[in-house]
Design an enzyme around this catalytic site. Structure first.
Site, PDB file in Angstrom:
ATOM      1  N   HIS A  81      64.968  15.320 -29.336  1.00 32.08           N
ATOM      2  CA  HIS A  81      66.052  15.667 -28.395  1.00 32.08           C
ATOM      3  C   HIS A  81      65.717  17.024 -27.789  1.00 32.08           C
ATOM      4  O   HIS A  81      64.979  17.820 -28.378  1.00 32.08           O
ATOM      5  CB  HIS A  81      67.414  15.694 -29.103  1.00 32.08           C
ATOM      6  CG  HIS A  81      67.494  16.620 -30.286  1.00 32.08           C
ATOM      7  ND1 HIS A  81      67.728  17.978 -30.158  1.00 32.08           N
ATOM      8  CD2 HIS A  81      67.357  16.396 -31.622  1.00 32.08           C
ATOM      9  CE1 HIS A  81      67.760  18.531 -31.365  1.00 32.08           C
ATOM     10  NE2 HIS A  81      67.516  17.598 -32.278  1.00 32.08           N
ATOM     11  N   ASP A 121      97.215  31.444 -38.183  1.00 31.56           N
ATOM     12  CA  ASP A 121      96.948  32.321 -37.043  1.00 31.56           C
ATOM     13  C   ASP A 121      95.478  32.752 -36.968  1.00 31.56           C
ATOM     14  O   ASP A 121      95.152  33.769 -36.354  1.00 31.56           O
ATOM     15  CB  ASP A 121      97.869  33.555 -37.099  1.00 31.56           C
ATOM     16  CG  ASP A 121      97.704  34.333 -38.392  1.00 31.56           C
ATOM     17  OD1 ASP A 121      97.004  33.826 -39.301  1.00 31.56           O
ATOM     18  OD2 ASP A 121      98.256  35.439 -38.496  1.00 31.56           O
ATOM     19  N   GLU A 144      60.731  19.147 -38.867  1.00 29.83           N
ATOM     20  CA  GLU A 144      61.210  19.259 -37.479  1.00 29.83           C
ATOM     21  C   GLU A 144      60.653  20.513 -36.837  1.00 29.83           C
ATOM     22  O   GLU A 144      60.820  21.614 -37.351  1.00 29.83           O
ATOM     23  CB  GLU A 144      62.751  19.306 -37.471  1.00 29.83           C
ATOM     24  CG  GLU A 144      63.352  19.501 -36.092  1.00 29.83           C
ATOM     25  CD  GLU A 144      64.862  19.328 -36.086  1.00 29.83           C
ATOM     26  OE1 GLU A 144      65.507  19.585 -37.123  1.00 29.83           O
ATOM     27  OE2 GLU A 144      65.393  18.937 -35.025  1.00 29.83           O
ATOM     28  N   ASP A 175      66.028  24.577 -33.739  1.00 27.57           N
ATOM     29  CA  ASP A 175      66.374  23.443 -34.608  1.00 27.57           C
ATOM     30  C   ASP A 175      65.113  23.130 -35.416  1.00 27.57           C
ATOM     31  O   ASP A 175      64.254  22.376 -34.956  1.00 27.57           O
ATOM     32  CB  ASP A 175      66.800  22.259 -33.726  1.00 27.57           C
ATOM     33  CG  ASP A 175      67.339  21.097 -34.544  1.00 27.57           C
ATOM     34  OD1 ASP A 175      67.486  21.237 -35.768  1.00 27.57           O
ATOM     35  OD2 ASP A 175      67.608  20.035 -33.943  1.00 27.57           O
ATOM     36  N   ASP A 229      67.400  22.355 -42.831  1.00 27.79           N
ATOM     37  CA  ASP A 229      67.459  22.153 -41.376  1.00 27.79           C
ATOM     38  C   ASP A 229      68.404  23.200 -40.815  1.00 27.79           C
ATOM     39  O   ASP A 229      69.623  23.075 -40.919  1.00 27.79           O
ATOM     40  CB  ASP A 229      67.967  20.726 -41.089  1.00 27.79           C
ATOM     41  CG  ASP A 229      68.068  20.408 -39.605  1.00 27.79           C
ATOM     42  OD1 ASP A 229      68.018  21.346 -38.784  1.00 27.79           O
ATOM     43  OD2 ASP A 229      68.210  19.216 -39.265  1.00 27.79           O
ATOM     44  N   GLU A 260      60.963  15.273 -34.950  1.00 24.22           N
ATOM     45  CA  GLU A 260      61.557  15.388 -36.282  1.00 24.22           C
ATOM     46  C   GLU A 260      61.709  14.053 -37.025  1.00 24.22           C
ATOM     47  O   GLU A 260      62.816  13.609 -37.307  1.00 24.22           O
ATOM     48  CB  GLU A 260      62.940  16.037 -36.172  1.00 24.22           C
ATOM     49  CG  GLU A 260      63.859  15.417 -35.120  1.00 24.22           C
ATOM     50  CD  GLU A 260      65.287  15.969 -35.204  1.00 24.22           C
ATOM     51  OE1 GLU A 260      65.838  16.009 -36.312  1.00 24.22           O
ATOM     52  OE2 GLU A 260      65.836  16.330 -34.156  1.00 24.22           O
ATOM     53  N   HIS A 314      71.706  19.778 -29.277  1.00 24.40           N
ATOM     54  CA  HIS A 314      71.341  18.510 -28.640  1.00 24.40           C
ATOM     55  C   HIS A 314      71.597  18.705 -27.151  1.00 24.40           C
ATOM     56  O   HIS A 314      72.670  18.410 -26.640  1.00 24.40           O
ATOM     57  CB  HIS A 314      72.156  17.342 -29.222  1.00 24.40           C
ATOM     58  CG  HIS A 314      71.918  17.147 -30.695  1.00 24.40           C
ATOM     59  ND1 HIS A 314      72.855  16.654 -31.555  1.00 24.40           N
ATOM     60  CD2 HIS A 314      70.822  17.392 -31.454  1.00 24.40           C
ATOM     61  CE1 HIS A 314      72.346  16.613 -32.791  1.00 24.40           C
ATOM     62  NE2 HIS A 314      71.117  17.046 -32.749  1.00 24.40           N
ATOM     63  N   HIS A 362      67.185   7.697 -37.820  1.00 20.28           N
ATOM     64  CA  HIS A 362      67.579   8.491 -36.639  1.00 20.28           C
ATOM     65  C   HIS A 362      66.436   8.573 -35.639  1.00 20.28           C
ATOM     66  O   HIS A 362      65.296   8.210 -35.956  1.00 20.28           O
ATOM     67  CB  HIS A 362      68.024   9.899 -37.066  1.00 20.28           C
ATOM     68  CG  HIS A 362      66.963  10.682 -37.811  1.00 20.28           C
ATOM     69  ND1 HIS A 362      65.886  11.251 -37.192  1.00 20.28           N
ATOM     70  CD2 HIS A 362      66.822  10.971 -39.135  1.00 20.28           C
ATOM     71  CE1 HIS A 362      65.123  11.882 -38.083  1.00 20.28           C
ATOM     72  NE2 HIS A 362      65.667  11.715 -39.278  1.00 20.28           N
ATOM     73  N   ARG A 413      62.429  15.646 -44.131  1.00 16.13           N
ATOM     74  CA  ARG A 413      62.406  15.728 -42.661  1.00 16.13           C
ATOM     75  C   ARG A 413      61.552  16.949 -42.323  1.00 16.13           C
ATOM     76  O   ARG A 413      61.659  17.976 -42.997  1.00 16.13           O
ATOM     77  CB  ARG A 413      63.833  15.877 -42.090  1.00 16.13           C
ATOM     78  CG  ARG A 413      63.869  16.086 -40.582  1.00 16.13           C
ATOM     79  CD  ARG A 413      65.227  15.757 -39.937  1.00 16.13           C
ATOM     80  NE  ARG A 413      66.324  16.635 -40.287  1.00 16.13           N
ATOM     81  CZ  ARG A 413      67.336  16.288 -41.080  1.00 16.13           C
ATOM     82  NH1 ARG A 413      67.396  15.080 -41.603  1.00 16.13           N
ATOM     83  NH2 ARG A 413      68.304  17.146 -41.352  1.00 16.13           N
ATOM     84  N   TYR A 458      64.243   9.028 -45.901  1.00 19.02           N
ATOM     85  CA  TYR A 458      65.357   9.339 -46.810  1.00 19.02           C
ATOM     86  C   TYR A 458      65.555   8.141 -47.734  1.00 19.02           C
ATOM     87  O   TYR A 458      65.831   7.037 -47.261  1.00 19.02           O
ATOM     88  CB  TYR A 458      66.638   9.598 -45.999  1.00 19.02           C
ATOM     89  CG  TYR A 458      66.388  10.508 -44.818  1.00 19.02           C
ATOM     90  CD1 TYR A 458      66.536  11.885 -44.932  1.00 19.02           C
ATOM     91  CD2 TYR A 458      65.966   9.991 -43.585  1.00 19.02           C
ATOM     92  CE1 TYR A 458      66.271  12.731 -43.861  1.00 19.02           C
ATOM     93  CE2 TYR A 458      65.694  10.819 -42.505  1.00 19.02           C
ATOM     94  CZ  TYR A 458      65.846  12.188 -42.645  1.00 19.02           C
ATOM     95  OH  TYR A 458      65.581  13.009 -41.586  1.00 19.02           O
ATOM     96  N   HIS A 487      73.329  15.015 -41.800  1.00 20.58           N
ATOM     97  CA  HIS A 487      73.955  16.283 -41.426  1.00 20.58           C
ATOM     98  C   HIS A 487      74.805  16.799 -42.590  1.00 20.58           C
ATOM     99  O   HIS A 487      76.000  17.037 -42.459  1.00 20.58           O
ATOM    100  CB  HIS A 487      74.786  16.129 -40.141  1.00 20.58           C
ATOM    101  CG  HIS A 487      73.942  16.005 -38.911  1.00 20.58           C
ATOM    102  ND1 HIS A 487      74.448  15.673 -37.665  1.00 20.58           N
ATOM    103  CD2 HIS A 487      72.610  16.168 -38.721  1.00 20.58           C
ATOM    104  CE1 HIS A 487      73.461  15.641 -36.787  1.00 20.58           C
ATOM    105  NE2 HIS A 487      72.334  15.925 -37.393  1.00 20.58           N
TER     106      HIS A 487
HETATM  107  N1  GLY Z   1      69.941  19.745 -36.795  1.00 18.36           N
HETATM  108  C1  GLY Z   1      70.370  18.592 -36.154  1.00 18.36           C
HETATM  109  C2  GLY Z   1      69.251  17.790 -35.676  1.00 18.36           C
HETATM  110  O1  GLY Z   1      68.163  17.916 -36.178  1.00 18.36           O
HETATM  111  O2  GLY Z   1      69.346  17.062 -34.735  1.00 18.36           O
HETATM  112 MN    MN Z   2      67.067  18.075 -34.288  1.00 20.62          MN
HETATM  113 MN    MN Z   3      67.617  19.730 -37.135  1.00 20.07          MN
END
Ligand code: GLY
Ligand code: MN
Ligand code: MN
Length: 493
Positions: free
Chosen positions: A403, A63, A450, A327, A316, A427, A410, A399, A448, A431, A299
């Site tokens: 975005h 619940d 970003e 982000d 991140d 970003e 996103h 990647h 990374r 890796y 992720h």
């Molecule tokens: N935090 C997800 C991305 O960087 O797209």
């Molecule tokens: Mn991002």
């Molecule tokens: Mn990110």
């Protein structure tokens, strides 16, 4: 004069009550939402209606539900943050039975004191009028027998359904029933209905009913909304900038507090505590804190390592402030000093990111930062001997680079050329998981960086620049004391 004085006194008490309630006041205004509906109307074809549904409530277990989050398009157009609701936007004025004209209808959750005791105040129809400025607001139950002739429109615009909504037994007009009713009102499920309904066994009858379908259009609305949401208004930029600056401060304070004995979850907690201190309600997405090899999972959200040791920590995270999410990623050495290999990889990503940010210029293609960042990283990996062929760079940089951000991390957009007041990430990352086909000395390094970039006529503005990104600046900041150094808790047996 008297009425002016009465007005000022009334305003004083309204302000006082508002302030006393202790809730924030810097939300998007009704005017913003209204203008957005007007802008959507301008994009819609003549004689059309756009239908939006609120997000479903998601069950966590038994619940207990997940914290509710409104569908971003719904929020953008209404400011309404409750579930079980429907918005209709008409391209042209409609006339009701009493001869009154309207061009939008908001169906909301009905007030219900018993349920409000458990789950909080509902705005109801009156609140939708007084607080959100919807002149035409009805209870959800009214939508179940709306009487709207959807067949009369040249386009009934909506986003197709995912079939993943629960039927709440104790709600008369929950999302499940609203969607089911809509489907029936437009003839969406007519084939299924006729098959299941003995009244329709007569073949001729079936034929005439099957042909009665509204002119549904499930493709156009998404692109109309994307083209609106990809350009941020001044009001949106205030909230988005705040979310980004909060996130940058989170990175700064964590850099100061970081030491090898920390756990990934503890690091996550430092960021998120700072978000809350600044009034951010949520994280825009599950926080990613990956020590060493864990950073190679793009992720990674377990954040379960109990000690980050002397590794790099990829962080991140993004604060969500009144719906708008940052982000921002920083990658730092847990012990305060980059090793030789860590620094080589870090500085390569930095160089790629810096060149990528410089490409965020009006008129450039959305892919321009990616192209330049990818070229720099590919050449760099080749030079370091991590790859032997340029085309293998994708193994370590798998990647995209950019975005939009906004109400979604996103965020939707056409992803064509850069225009003023877009906000996007840049970003790049590298890796190198343990076991990769390269010298072992690189294994477990994940970087990374970003940042969140505003497109302006004067060039890119880095809204997350407060958090240092150069390797030597990070090392210098990490030498500073943190208030958290003195934060000690009792040991639990
Ligand atoms: N935090 C997800 C991305 O960087 O797209
Ligand atoms: Mn991002
Ligand atoms: Mn990110």
């Amino acid at each position: 004069m008297k009425s002016k004085l009465t007005f000022i006194i009334a305003l004083f008490f309204v302000t006082l009550t508002w302030a006393q309630s202790g809730t924030p006041t810097d939300y998007l205004t009704n005017q913003f939402h209204k203008e957005r509906r007007e802008a959507l109307r301008k994009k819609m074809p003549k004689n059309s209606v756009a239908v939006f549904f609120a997000n479903p409530i998601r069950n966590r277990a038994n619940d207990v539900d997940y914290v509710y989050h409104q569908d971003p398009n719904f929020y953008y157009l209404t400011g309404y943050s409750e579930p079980n609701s429907v918005l209709l936007v008409f391209s042209d004025n409609q006339t009701n039975m009493e001869g009154k004209t309207y061009n939008e209808l908001l169906y909301v959750q009905e007030k219900n004191p018993k349920r409000e005791l458990w789950t909080g105040i509902r705005l109801g129809t009156e609140g939708a009028k007084s607080k959100l400025g919807f002149e035409n607001s009805l209870n959800g139950a009214a939508f179940l027998k709306s009487g709207i002739d959807f067949y009369s429109f040249d386009n009934v615009l909506f986003t197709d359904f995912e079939e993943d909504v629960r039927n709440a037994k104790n709600e008369e007009a929950d999302l499940y029933k609203l969607i089911a009713s809509f489907k029936s009102q437009i003839g969406y499920n007519i084939a299924l209905e006729t098959a299941n309904n003995s009244n329709f066994q007569n073949e001729n009858k079936q034929k005439s009913i099957s042909s009665k379908r509204a002119n549904i259009n499930v493709s156009a609305l998404e692109s109309y909304m994307a083209s609106l949401r990809e350009i941020k208004s001044k009001e949106e930029l205030v909230l988005l900038t705040k979310a980004i600056r909060i996130s940058a401060v989170g990175q700064i304070e964590t850099m100061k507090a970081m030491h090898p004995g920390m756990s990934e979850a503890e690091i996550q907690g430092v960021h998120e505590f700072i978000y809350k201190k600044y009034g951010s309600e949520y994280e825009g997405y599950p926080s990613i804190v990956g020590g060493g090899n864990n950073g190679c999972v793009l992720h990674y959200v377990e954040n379960s390592k109990t000690k980050v040791d002397n590794e790099l920590v990829l962080m991140d995270l993004g604060a969500e402030y009144h719906g708008y999410t940052a982000d921002v990623t920083r990658t730092i050495p847990a012990n305060g000093t980059f090793s030789v290999e860590q620094k080589l990889i870090y500085d390569l990503v930095y160089e790629a990111q810096d060149a990528g940010i410089a490409e965020v210029k009006i008129g450039n293609s959305f892919g321009a930062p990616d192209q330049v960042a990818r070229r720099i990283i590919s050449n760099g990996l080749l030079k370091l001997g991590i790859i032997n062929r340029l085309e293998d760079a994708r193994i370590y940089f798998p990647h995209g680079t950019s975005h939009h951000i906004g109400l979604d991390v996103h965020d939707p957009g056409a992803y064509n050329a850069f225009e003023e007041n877009m906000v996007l990430t840049v970003e790049p990352g590298i890796y190198i998981p343990i076991g990769s086909n390269c010298d072992k000395k690189w294994w477990g390094i994940a970087v990374r960086i970003e940042d969140d970039i505003l497109v302006t006529t004067k060039g890119p503005i880095n809204l997350s620049a407060e958090a240092p990104r150069k390797s030597d600046e990070i090392e210098a900041l990490m030498k500073q004391k943190s208030v958290l150094d003195a934060f000690s808790l009792p040991k639990l047996d």
